[in-house]
Design a protein around this motif. Sequence first.
Motif, short mmCIF file in Angstrom:
data_model
loop_
_atom_site.label_atom_id
_atom_site.label_comp_id
_atom_site.label_asym_id
_atom_site.label_seq_id
_atom_site.Cartn_x
_atom_site.Cartn_y
_atom_site.Cartn_z
N VAL A 244 13.72 -14.47 -5.45
CA VAL A 244 12.55 -13.81 -6.03
C VAL A 244 12.52 -14.11 -7.53
CG1 VAL A 244 11.28 -11.65 -6.27
CG2 VAL A 244 12.81 -11.99 -4.31
N VAL A 275 7.28 -10.78 -1.22
CA VAL A 275 8.35 -10.00 -0.59
C VAL A 275 7.78 -8.72 0.01
CG1 VAL A 275 10.42 -8.62 -1.06
CG2 VAL A 275 10.19 -10.89 -2.06
N PHE A 282 14.20 -9.57 5.10
CA PHE A 282 15.14 -10.60 4.70
C PHE A 282 16.56 -10.07 4.86
CE2 PHE A 282 11.24 -11.54 2.53
CZ PHE A 282 11.16 -12.93 2.49
N LEU A 285 18.05 -11.12 -0.48
CA LEU A 285 17.13 -11.50 -1.55
C LEU A 285 17.91 -11.55 -2.85
CD1 LEU A 285 13.93 -9.39 -0.72
CD2 LEU A 285 14.19 -11.88 -0.55
N VAL A 329 11.96 -4.69 -2.94
CA VAL A 329 13.05 -5.64 -2.64
C VAL A 329 14.12 -4.96 -1.78
CG1 VAL A 329 14.93 -6.98 -3.65
CG2 VAL A 329 12.64 -7.08 -4.67
N SER A 333 15.08 -5.92 2.43
CA SER A 333 16.27 -6.75 2.60
C SER A 333 17.50 -5.89 2.87
CB SER A 333 16.51 -7.61 1.35
OG SER A 333 16.65 -6.80 0.20
N GLN A 336 21.01 -7.42 -1.49
CA GLN A 336 20.29 -7.85 -2.69
C GLN A 336 21.29 -8.25 -3.77
OE1 GLN A 336 19.86 -4.09 -2.35
NE2 GLN A 336 18.96 -4.60 -0.36
#
Length: 580
Positions: A244, A275, A282, A285, A329, A333, A336
């Motif tokens: 990202v 995202v 995900f 990320l 985010v 995910s 991270q």
Amino acid sequence: MTSFRIEHLPFNKATLRDWALPDGRHSNWPVVYAINGRNQVYIGETLNAVVRMRQHLDSPSKQQEKLGAVRIIVDDTFNKSACLDLESYLIRLFAGDGRFRVLNRNEGITDADYFDRARYRATFTEIFEQLRAQGLFARSLPEIENSDLFKLSPYKALNQDQAVAIEDILEGLFADVERGEGSTIVVQGDPGTGKTVVGIFLMKLLRDIQMSTPSHKSDADSLFSEFFVEGFPELLRDFRMGLVVPQQSLRASIKDVFRRTPGLHPSMVLTPFEVGKSVERFDLLIVDESHRLTQRANQSAGTLNRAFTDITRSLFGADDLSRTQLDWVRAQSAHQIFLLDAAQSVRPADLPAQVLRELVDEARKTRRHYPLLSQMRVLAGGDYISYVRDVLSGEAASVLAFPTYDLRFFDDLSEMATAIRDRDQEVGLARMVSGYAWDWKSRKDSAAFDIELDGIRLRWNRMQVDWINSPGAIDEVGSIHTVQGYDLNYAGVIIGRDLRFDRHRGHLRVDRASYFDKKGKENNPARGLIYTDDDLLRFVTNIYGVLLTRGMRGTYVYVCDPDLREYLRQFFGSNPTPAL
């Protein structure tokens, strides 16, 4: 006198039996080699070139790439350390040149010191020039080293801080994946400590581990060979990753790198909005420049305001105004990795300092906080970064000198512009930059000038994306949004009247009327936030802190406000000028 030779041979089994030389240099001597086809190249080192070539010829991946020629670099003085160093040197240059797609996996480029390394390094330059003369490189060495492909390459030689952080991150990540637990990791560092390098390197490394098969033999000398064994690729099966990048210009440059790197793809480089809108979550990320993620505020376009609302509702069930892109985010995910430097927040819409502090504190408590301390950009080292920040915060206790760094103070803008042009002619990548202290008239009228001082007229950057490398950039002035995250060789920093010095109180102050970034001083009525002059001063000094730390070889400074000029002269105006 050179002691090396480059042997150009066909890459096929029919000629393999003829390779062995009587002196044993192809079967019992350290060598470096480059196998290439029309669009691909693979670089390696070995003690037995005959056996290694046979292994490559038996590799389906090499056959599929139709690599037809090999160049073996032989030197009577080569040893294992020198070959590892030359191998990593050529991998970085091939990746930065862009002539070929580099097929090497990213197992960790060696950057170890060894006896007589300086002499070998001088030979490496000669080897590069011979390979270039044979058509393997399209650009000169300075052109490659100044390119974004080189600076943002996943094939970087890591320093100790970065290598330790990446190894610890991988160990923790694989342990969490195996246990089915999520994780939040923070990599924190000043400008020039290589946060972006870590993010890109990790993306390539994880993809290579993911795509690894039992037939892929890992080099025991590589930094991360332990992760290319049975068990780790299986943990990454169907593992969905993304990088990202909140900033438009940097994002475009990284996409170009991913486009040219096997295993990576531009679609893996994401905006925060992409995202948030993603239907699938995900697994991992990695967020570069995490301090530039935004909170709920007036966006640059009405469609983005609507998107912010829609994403927040979709992820959290209601339009919660306290939710930020950081929350997106984390919601989208399992794992991270946040790369950040809170002192580089430059707009009110950026994540609040308190949110960043809480994120760092959380990572520290879980022992997933990794500081990067080694300065990789500025030749003056980390002391210069701290010095700039202390000066701009009014906390500089004394004047420091940086004898190896070209730090100059100018009283005439035309003289600084001339000096920057001279440096650009000499080494390239010298640019003028400034805070947003002049209205952007040329955006609507291409014939208009934005900055007129000391008999010189200048325009703001015409390009929003990749301005640094655009035609005519040397005659323009770049804003913070064109250079944050990038390196320059020389930066000519114009400190406008948005930043002033109060002689009576002895401290810096902001001039709100001279700051023309509307988004840079906009209040947040939706959340009831009003940004005071103290808040604005923090953003403006952060901006100049970023600009004053872009130049690798040197920084030139011109100050508009007379009182601020005299205040800063004592800190930036007495540095000894190094020999160019």
